[in-house]
Each structure stands twice: as C-alpha cells, then as structure tokens.
Design a protein around this motif. Structure first.
Motif, mmCIF file in Angstrom:
data_model
loop_
_atom_site.group_PDB
_atom_site.id
_atom_site.type_symbol
_atom_site.label_atom_id
_atom_site.label_comp_id
_atom_site.label_asym_id
_atom_site.label_seq_id
_atom_site.Cartn_x
_atom_site.Cartn_y
_atom_site.Cartn_z
ATOM 1 N N HIS A 165 0.810 -1.215 0.000
ATOM 2 C CA HIS A 165 0.000 0.000 0.000
ATOM 3 C C HIS A 165 0.850 1.274 0.000
ATOM 4 C CE1 HIS A 165 1.067 -0.099 4.209
ATOM 5 N NE2 HIS A 165 0.350 0.982 4.479
ATOM 6 N N GLN B 156 -3.896 -1.705 -4.458
ATOM 7 C CA GLN B 156 -5.139 -1.388 -5.149
ATOM 8 C C GLN B 156 -4.842 -1.001 -6.593
ATOM 9 O OE1 GLN B 156 -8.007 -1.857 -3.617
ATOM 10 N NE2 GLN B 156 -7.054 -2.253 -1.604
ATOM 11 N N HIS C 85 3.634 1.546 -2.046
ATOM 12 C CA HIS C 85 4.356 1.625 -3.319
ATOM 13 C C HIS C 85 4.052 2.930 -4.053
ATOM 14 C CE1 HIS C 85 4.986 -3.021 -3.855
ATOM 15 N NE2 HIS C 85 5.569 -2.529 -2.784
ATOM 16 N N ARG C 86 2.784 3.307 -4.069
ATOM 17 C CA ARG C 86 2.397 4.488 -4.853
ATOM 18 C C ARG C 86 3.145 5.731 -4.391
ATOM 19 N NH1 ARG C 86 -3.753 6.942 -5.708
ATOM 20 N NH2 ARG C 86 -3.105 8.906 -6.705
ATOM 21 N N GLU C 87 3.146 5.982 -3.102
ATOM 22 C CA GLU C 87 3.807 7.179 -2.576
ATOM 23 C C GLU C 87 5.269 7.221 -2.998
ATOM 24 O OE1 GLU C 87 5.051 9.192 1.731
ATOM 25 O OE2 GLU C 87 3.988 7.274 1.666
ATOM 26 N N ASP D 261 -4.072 2.706 -7.331
ATOM 27 C CA ASP D 261 -2.714 3.122 -7.003
ATOM 28 C C ASP D 261 -1.746 2.714 -8.109
ATOM 29 O OD1 ASP D 261 -3.484 4.281 -4.641
ATOM 30 O OD2 ASP D 261 -2.918 2.578 -3.387
ATOM 31 N N ALA E 242 -2.097 5.061 -10.964
ATOM 32 C CA ALA E 242 -1.455 6.348 -10.672
ATOM 33 C C ALA E 242 0.061 6.234 -10.800
ATOM 34 C CB ALA E 242 -1.833 6.816 -9.270
ATOM 35 N N MET E 243 0.619 5.099 -10.400
ATOM 36 C CA MET E 243 2.051 4.872 -10.553
ATOM 37 C C MET E 243 2.452 4.860 -12.024
ATOM 38 S SD MET E 243 2.295 1.898 -7.649
ATOM 39 C CE MET E 243 3.822 1.176 -8.261
ATOM 40 N N ALA F 224 0.874 -2.584 -6.596
ATOM 41 C CA ALA F 224 0.260 -1.856 -5.480
ATOM 42 C C ALA F 224 -0.784 -2.748 -4.828
ATOM 43 C CB ALA F 224 -0.374 -0.558 -5.981
#
Length: 343
Positions: free
Chosen positions: A75, A100, A77-79, A103, A106-107, A98
């Motif tokens: 959870h 989800q 990974h995206r950040e 996410d 978005a990546m 990710a």
C-alpha cells in the motif's frame, strides 16, 4: 560513466536485506543508501556500509543515487514511486505494483509523466533456469505450446514475521491488498507472458481461507487463457508446509514438456528437464545454478539503465496488465458470492 549502478532501497525488510542487497553487491553495483522508518533496519543498512534515512525526502535529496528498489508494503508503493518519478530516479518496484488497482494506475501515470526507466521486480523472469526454458521454447523444442502449469506455495502463518519483531503486513488486507493470490500469483502470471510470449487475457479464480487464522486468502487456484489460446493453471498457497514439494513449473507443448522443480523463489538452483513427446526420453537442461534471480535481476536492470536499447524488456503497461489480471481474479470470485472459508 561506469557500469556499476548506485542504488537506493526504500523499505529495508527481509527481502531487501537478505536478497536484493547481496544481489547489488554481487553484481558489482553499490548500495548507497536505504530509507526505512525502523531504527533496526537503518542500523542493519549502516552495518553494511550504506547511508540510512528515516524519511523518503531525505533519500530523494541524496544526489548519488541513480536507481531505487522499492520494497515497502504494497500500500506504500504508490507514494514512493510517484515521488521517485518526480525526482527522475530509475525505479525497480516490488510486485504486485500496489495494493489497489487505482494506485497502480497512478504509478503508471507518474512513470509516463516523468519519463523514467521503470520495472516491476518480477525476478522470476531472470532465473537462469527460466531463461533456459524460454530459449528452448523459442527454438521450437516444445512445438506448439498448449499449457502452463504452476505450483508456487509456502507456509505463512500469523506469527511468521514475529521471530524478527517485524509486522506481518502480508496478512493485512489494507496493507497487502489480498493474500496468497495477491502475493504469489503475479510471478506466475508474468512467467506465462515471459515463457510463451503471450499475455493472459482471460482469468478466473477460486480462493480459500482454510488453514491460517487471518483475514486474507491462504490459497488460490487460477485458470487463465492467453489471446492465442495457451491455457494457464496456477496454484498458489500460504498453507503448504515448507518440507513438502511446493514449487513446480511445467510448460506443455505438442512435441514435449519442460518441467522445472524448485526454481521458483528467491534462491539459485533447482532443476529443469525436457521430456520428448515422441519417445518420452527425459533430458536434464543445463543452466547456471549459482546465480540467484535477484542477482540476475540487478544485472539486467543495471545494464538496461546504462543501455536504453535494452529497455524493451521492461514495460509499465505490461506490468499494469498483470495487476489488472490479479484484480480480475479476485473479482471473478466475488461475483460468485465470495471465498469458501472451509473451516
């Protein structure tokens, strides 16, 4: 500019510490810095000669780092990937992309927007045994490939990580996004693509929560089909005792079958056998049994970082497709009224 890559690692857990960091050193690259909120993890990194940071902005401010391996819980990974893409760093992110799908999407958008070199860490693509299998398939030794069968299992109970005082985030649905299917199936789905040259386009799954006492699935069976008709059967599990046979990969064709035993996983070795479809004669296939998939993964990523012409082997779109397959596998069961606990 030398071939050795200066690496950073975000999330210094057991996979990063026990497999990725040794792979970086064995490849002749350098582990420059680690980012982890845990003091014990930072101390372990410093003991190996790396700089240790508690926060991601500190790592991003280190000008020496060229490539970053992201090995946080799913959870997060995206950040990390979005920030690294904005900073222009090359990224190798652990699978699944990710927890989800949103996410992961978005990546992928951040990777495209930043124009960075990105790969998902499907290390099984780099196992020398699996590379040998792919070469034989491409040479036509199996004829027309008809099926891929995979068993990839282990024992992961609630207290699995407690011996090191770690959080067993893999059994937390919010941090992991799922259980055995989410964690183990992506490797198999990606291997079908790698070995056959065809992506799975249709997939369904059955999961179980039978042997372990936690909220995510501890086993799953997935059935898929590629666009050209190769059938794939994956059995993944957190409920198989480690002393049992639990890692097997078969590729079946009209002229023969390849069987790999104990190649799937983090370590080197295992066996690959080619069985002739006409005579039944079995031939052991030689490959490098000393090089781990993590070592070969570092070598391949570093080489592609230095030589852009090699980057065709990496595709954020393909990796996003694999993530969508995982989500569709879970959704296929939810449409059938949920998993069968069987307790």
């Amino acid at each position: 500019m030398t071939d050795g890559v200066a690496w950073g690692i975000v999330g210094y857990g057991w996979v990063a510490r026990d497999y990725m960091a040794p792979g970086i050193r064995a490849a002749g690259h350098r582990l420059v810095a680690v980012c982890d909120p845990g003091e014990a993890s930072r101390r372990a990194a410093e003991a190996e000669g790396a700089r240790a940071y508690a926060t991601l902005p500190d790592l991003l401010a280190d000008p020496e780092i060229e490539a970053v391996y992201v090995a946080t819980p799913n959870h997060l990974h995206r950040e990390a990937v979005v920030a690294l893409a904005a900073a222009g760093k090359a990224v190798l992110c652990e699978k699944p992309m990710a927890a989800q799908l949103g996410d992961a999407e978005a990546m992928a958008e951040a990777v495209r927007g930043g124009g960075i070199f990105y790969g998902t860490a499907f290390d099984q693509r780099h196992h020398p045994g699996h590379r040998a299998m792919r070469a034989l398939i491409e040479a036509g030794r199996l004829g027309t490939v008809t099926a891929v069968r995979i068993v990839y299992a282990c024992w992961l109970d609630r207290g699995w990580a407690s011996v090191e005082g770690l959080d067993n985030w893999r059994i937390d649905p919010l941090q992991a996004g799922g259980g055995a299917l989410m964690d183990l199936a992506p490797h198999g789905l990606d291997l079908v693509d790698f070995l056959t040259g065809e992506s799975i386009t249709e997939i369904v799954a059955l999961t179980q929560a039978r042997a372990q006492d936690y909220a995510v699935d501890d086993g799953a069976l997935l059935i898929g089909r590629t666009g050209a008709g190769v059938l794939a059967n994956l059995h993944v599990a957190y409920n198989c005792p480690d002393a049992l046979p639990r890692r097997r990969l078969e590729v079946v064709g009209t002229r023969g079958m390849l069987t790999a035993i104990d190649t799937m996983g983090q370590v080197a070795g295992g066996t690959v056998t080619l069985t002739d479809g006409a005579s039944g004669r079995a031939e052991e296939i030689a490959f490098d049994t000393q090089a781990s998939p993590f070592l070969e993964q570092v070598r391949a990523f570093g080489s592609a970082l230095r030589r852009p012409e090699e980057r065709d082997a990496y595709s954020v779109e393909r990796d996003l497709h694999t993530m969508r397959l995982v989500v569709e596998a879970y959704e296929s069961e939810r449409r059938r009224d949920g998993p069968r606990a069987g307790r």
